[in-house]
Design an enzyme around this catalytic site. Structure first.
Site, PDB file in Angstrom:
ATOM      1  N   ASN A 152       0.809  -1.229   0.000  1.00  0.00           N
ATOM      2  CA  ASN A 152       0.000   0.000   0.000  1.00  0.00           C
ATOM      3  C   ASN A 152       0.842   1.279   0.000  1.00  0.00           C
ATOM      4  OD1 ASN A 152       0.739  -0.699   2.615  1.00  0.00           O
ATOM      5  ND2 ASN A 152      -1.105   0.140   3.545  1.00  0.00           N
ATOM      6  N   GLU A 250       3.798  -4.402  12.569  1.00  0.00           N
ATOM      7  CA  GLU A 250       2.903  -3.269  12.286  1.00  0.00           C
ATOM      8  C   GLU A 250       1.726  -3.845  11.502  1.00  0.00           C
ATOM      9  OE1 GLU A 250       3.255  -0.360  13.404  1.00  0.00           O
ATOM     10  OE2 GLU A 250       5.390  -0.182  13.893  1.00  0.00           O
ATOM     11  N   CYS A 284      -3.442   1.359   6.695  1.00  0.00           N
ATOM     12  CA  CYS A 284      -3.710   0.680   7.979  1.00  0.00           C
ATOM     13  C   CYS A 284      -4.340   1.619   8.999  1.00  0.00           C
ATOM     14  CB  CYS A 284      -2.451   0.040   8.528  1.00  0.00           C
ATOM     15  SG  CYS A 284      -1.088   1.185   8.693  1.00  0.00           S
ATOM     16  N   GLU A 458       7.685   2.222  15.087  1.00  0.00           N
ATOM     17  CA  GLU A 458       8.673   2.698  14.117  1.00  0.00           C
ATOM     18  C   GLU A 458       8.630   4.222  14.174  1.00  0.00           C
ATOM     19  OE1 GLU A 458       7.404   0.708  10.470  1.00  0.00           O
ATOM     20  OE2 GLU A 458       8.778  -0.933  10.928  1.00  0.00           O
TER      21      GLU A 458
HETATM   22  P1  NAD Z   1      -2.657 -10.754   2.889  1.00  0.00           P
HETATM   23  O1  NAD Z   1      -2.987 -11.072   4.305  1.00  0.00           O
HETATM   24  O2  NAD Z   1      -2.663 -11.842   1.889  1.00  0.00           O
HETATM   25  O3  NAD Z   1      -1.191 -10.083   2.798  1.00  0.00           O
HETATM   26  C1  NAD Z   1      -0.814  -8.963   3.552  1.00  0.00           C
HETATM   27  C2  NAD Z   1       0.678  -8.724   3.293  1.00  0.00           C
HETATM   28  O4  NAD Z   1       1.437  -9.809   3.822  1.00  0.00           O
HETATM   29  C3  NAD Z   1       1.062  -8.659   1.813  1.00  0.00           C
HETATM   30  O5  NAD Z   1       2.036  -7.654   1.659  1.00  0.00           O
HETATM   31  C4  NAD Z   1       1.629 -10.042   1.518  1.00  0.00           C
HETATM   32  O6  NAD Z   1       2.603 -10.045   0.505  1.00  0.00           O
HETATM   33  C5  NAD Z   1       2.255 -10.416   2.820  1.00  0.00           C
HETATM   34  N1  NAD Z   1       2.254 -11.849   3.106  1.00  0.00           N
HETATM   35  C6  NAD Z   1       1.231 -12.720   2.948  1.00  0.00           C
HETATM   36  N2  NAD Z   1       1.587 -13.955   3.378  1.00  0.00           N
HETATM   37  C7  NAD Z   1       2.869 -13.843   3.814  1.00  0.00           C
HETATM   38  C8  NAD Z   1       3.798 -14.771   4.372  1.00  0.00           C
HETATM   39  N3  NAD Z   1       3.470 -16.051   4.624  1.00  0.00           N
HETATM   40  N4  NAD Z   1       5.038 -14.313   4.692  1.00  0.00           N
HETATM   41  C9  NAD Z   1       5.386 -13.015   4.498  1.00  0.00           C
HETATM   42  N5  NAD Z   1       4.546 -12.106   3.974  1.00  0.00           N
HETATM   43  C10 NAD Z   1       3.301 -12.508   3.644  1.00  0.00           C
HETATM   44  O7  NAD Z   1      -3.651  -9.609   2.456  1.00  0.00           O
HETATM   45  P2  NAD Z   1      -3.730  -8.750   1.128  1.00  0.00           P
HETATM   46  O8  NAD Z   1      -4.941  -9.171   0.357  1.00  0.00           O
HETATM   47  O9  NAD Z   1      -2.421  -8.647   0.418  1.00  0.00           O
HETATM   48  O10 NAD Z   1      -3.994  -7.336   1.789  1.00  0.00           O
HETATM   49  C11 NAD Z   1      -5.192  -7.048   2.444  1.00  0.00           C
HETATM   50  C12 NAD Z   1      -5.021  -7.063   3.927  1.00  0.00           C
HETATM   51  O11 NAD Z   1      -3.684  -6.828   4.305  1.00  0.00           O
HETATM   52  C13 NAD Z   1      -5.826  -5.938   4.514  1.00  0.00           C
HETATM   53  O12 NAD Z   1      -7.000  -6.434   5.067  1.00  0.00           O
HETATM   54  C14 NAD Z   1      -4.930  -5.311   5.540  1.00  0.00           C
HETATM   55  O13 NAD Z   1      -5.335  -5.675   6.821  1.00  0.00           O
HETATM   56  C15 NAD Z   1      -3.592  -5.894   5.347  1.00  0.00           C
HETATM   57  N6  NAD Z   1      -2.536  -4.928   5.024  1.00  0.00           N
HETATM   58  C16 NAD Z   1      -2.095  -4.143   6.021  1.00  0.00           C
HETATM   59  C17 NAD Z   1      -1.098  -3.229   5.769  1.00  0.00           C
HETATM   60  C18 NAD Z   1      -0.570  -2.341   6.852  1.00  0.00           C
HETATM   61  O14 NAD Z   1      -0.013  -1.305   6.547  1.00  0.00           O
HETATM   62  N7  NAD Z   1      -0.680  -2.717   8.118  1.00  0.00           N
HETATM   63  C19 NAD Z   1      -0.568  -3.122   4.502  1.00  0.00           C
HETATM   64  C20 NAD Z   1      -1.037  -3.962   3.472  1.00  0.00           C
HETATM   65  C21 NAD Z   1      -2.025  -4.874   3.771  1.00  0.00           C
END
Ligand code: NAD
Length: 477
Positions: A152, A250, A284, A458
């Protein structure tokens, strides 16, 4: 401008090709394939780990002044290259160009902040019980870190982790976001050009679960840092804990916004509409659950809906676009499911509520009212351009509702009274509370959550806490 070439960065070398598996990079506004991202092989990952382990032996001994110099140069170069990095970020991530360029410019401050703070990593001397004994507390870098950053805010999330690790004297293997990689490759180039020695920063790509498992399980890695969703964060933190490795998490939130009767409603509307729909709500700390006191409800909702309807949605490269597409096609269905659940429960969709037909992952900015408290939108993080609005009567009642979820990242309030402001700032269960304005994510302030939203901060003076060990030394003459 053409989309830049993507690569791995291992031991000071930018690498692509060589028969490695490649992933298509898709522009979320046009669905065109704009680039190919090389995935790391297992040998690449091991080479990155070995390079980070080797580089740590010398980097941990560099003076803070030397580390500071590299970080300052990164900030300077980032500002110079912000237009190009931002343009490529809009092409793979979708956010409007002004937001992408703004992200690079604003986040160059993180490099500067860490350049300043790393010169103030102090230990202490503890008076001893015996005159010939010296007791000292030293703060030493933890070692090789493995970091995982999301899609994001590709530049922001990566520079925070890299600057903290490098400033503390650690080395790092970073896995960036595979869907939106250009800004992270550009970040590696910034550190390379700023003179960071080979092996201190390594950048890899691949299947997230495979890469994270390999890195976390490696005995070389001493610390994990992850930004992303709560379920993935919990899984990675559990894995790290099983191996007794430090972690900073985070994670997601579900930020409540409390609008009191005595608030400046015009200010609240003007402030919150652009903030809510920034990065299409894929933030987030995005405000997601709006609680409006009864006396202000009609005025706030009318103003909010009117301003939302005026937002121009489109390709982020077009100059008048205020909200771009969602970063991935899968997010369109995910956001639509929140709206569908709300409709099924009898809620009122005041504006938006559907994907925008045609090419691209566009979803109309959506405001929903009259939701039952257990609707998905009021209990799960939507991570998109959608929010729910509900009424409240008293501060005690709204605090209980705001604190009822397992999340605790950001919380917002608007009120004209000091009494309310005090009750809200002390009563809200959140890592960050902002009242009557927006002021999160500055380099000099700590950013982080409590409860399910994570562990550690952070930024701010807390930023190195996760990257330093405390060592006690006692010495007799
Ligand atoms: P997701 O849960 O599939 O992935 C979230 C993030 O984690 C992605 O960047 C993905 O590449 C990474 N990821 C997934 N599995 C992983 C693993 N086993 N090891 C390491 N990294 C892994 O969700 P999504 O569809 O990509 O994103 C939507 C959700 O992710 C949202 O509901 C939101 O809560 C969360 N999100 C949060 C932030 C934040 O800034 N806290 C940023 C991006 C996404």
């Amino acid at each position: 401008m053409t989309y830049p070439q993507l690569s791995l960065y291992i031991d000071g070398e930018f690498i692509q090709g060589g028969g490695r598996r490649e992933q298509d990079i898709v522009n979320p506004a046009t669905h065109e394939v704009i680039g190919k991202l090389p995935h790391a092989t297992r040998e690449d990952l091991d080479r990155a780990l070995a390079a980070a382990a080797r580089a740590f032996q010398s980097w941990k001994k560099t003076s803070p002044t030397e580390r500071s110099k590299v970080l300052r140069k990164v900030a300077e170069l980032a500002r110079e290259r912000a237009q190009d990095i931002g343009r490529a970020m809009t092409m793979d991530q979708g956010k409007p160009l002004a937001e992408s360029v703004g992200e690079v410019v604003a986040c160059s401050e993180h490099a500067e902040w860490h350049a300043e703070e790393c010169r103030r990593i102090y230990g202490r001397v503890i008076p001893a019980r015996n005159d010939s004994v010296r007791q000292m507390v030293l703060r030493e870098p933890v070692g090789v870190c493995a970091a995982f950053t999301p899609w994001n805010f590709p530049f922001n999330q990566a520079i925070r982790k890299v600057a903290a690790a490098v400033g503390a004297g650690c080395t790092i293997v970073l896995k960036g976001p595979e869907d939106t990689p250009s800004a992270v490759v550009a970040l590696a180039q910034l550190f390379h050009d700023a003179g960071l020695p080979a092996g201190v920063l390594n950048l890899v790509w691949g299947v997230p679960a495979e890469v994270s498992e390999h890195l976390i399980e490696s005995p070389i890695v001493r610390k994990i840092s992850f930004t992303g969703s709560v379920p993935v964060g919990k899984m990675l933190a559990a894995k790290a804990a099983g191996l007794m490795k430090r972690s900073t998490m985070e994670l997601g939130g579900h930020a409540p916004v409390i609008i009191c009767d005595d608030a400046d409603i015009a200010l609240a509307v003007k402030t919150l509409v652009p903030y809510k729909f920034r990065n299409a709500g894929q933030v987030c700390v995005s405000p997601t659950r709006f609680y409006v006191q009864e006396g202000a409800y009609e005025r706030f909702v009318a103003g909010f809906v009117e301003k939302t309807q005026a937002l121009k949605v489109g390709d982020g490269l077009l100059p008048d676009t205020k909200m771009g597409p969602l970063a991935q096609a899968r997010r369109v269905g995910a956001v639509a499911a929140f709206v569908e659940d709300a409709r099924e429960r009898g809620a009122t969709v005041l504006t938006g509520g559907a994907p925008i037909p045609g090419v691209g992952n566009f979803f109309s900015p959506t405001v929903i009212a009259d939701l039952p408290e257990d609707a998905r939108l009021m209990t799960e993080e939507p991570f998109g351009p959608v929010l729910g609005i509900a009424r409240f009567k008293t501060i005690d009642e709204v605090l209980a509702r705001a604190n009822s979820l397992p999340f605790g990242l950001a919380a917002y309030a608007f009120t004209g009274s000091n009494r309310n402001a005090h009750a809200l700032s002390t009563g809200l269960e959140a890592g960050m509370v902002t009242i009557n304005h927006l002021g999160l994510a500055l380099a000099e302030t700590p950013f982080g959550g409590i409860k399910d939203s994570g562990i550690g901060s952070e930024g701010g003076t807390e930023t190195f806490d996760g990257y330093l060990n405390t060592k006690f030394v006692t010495q007799m003459n």
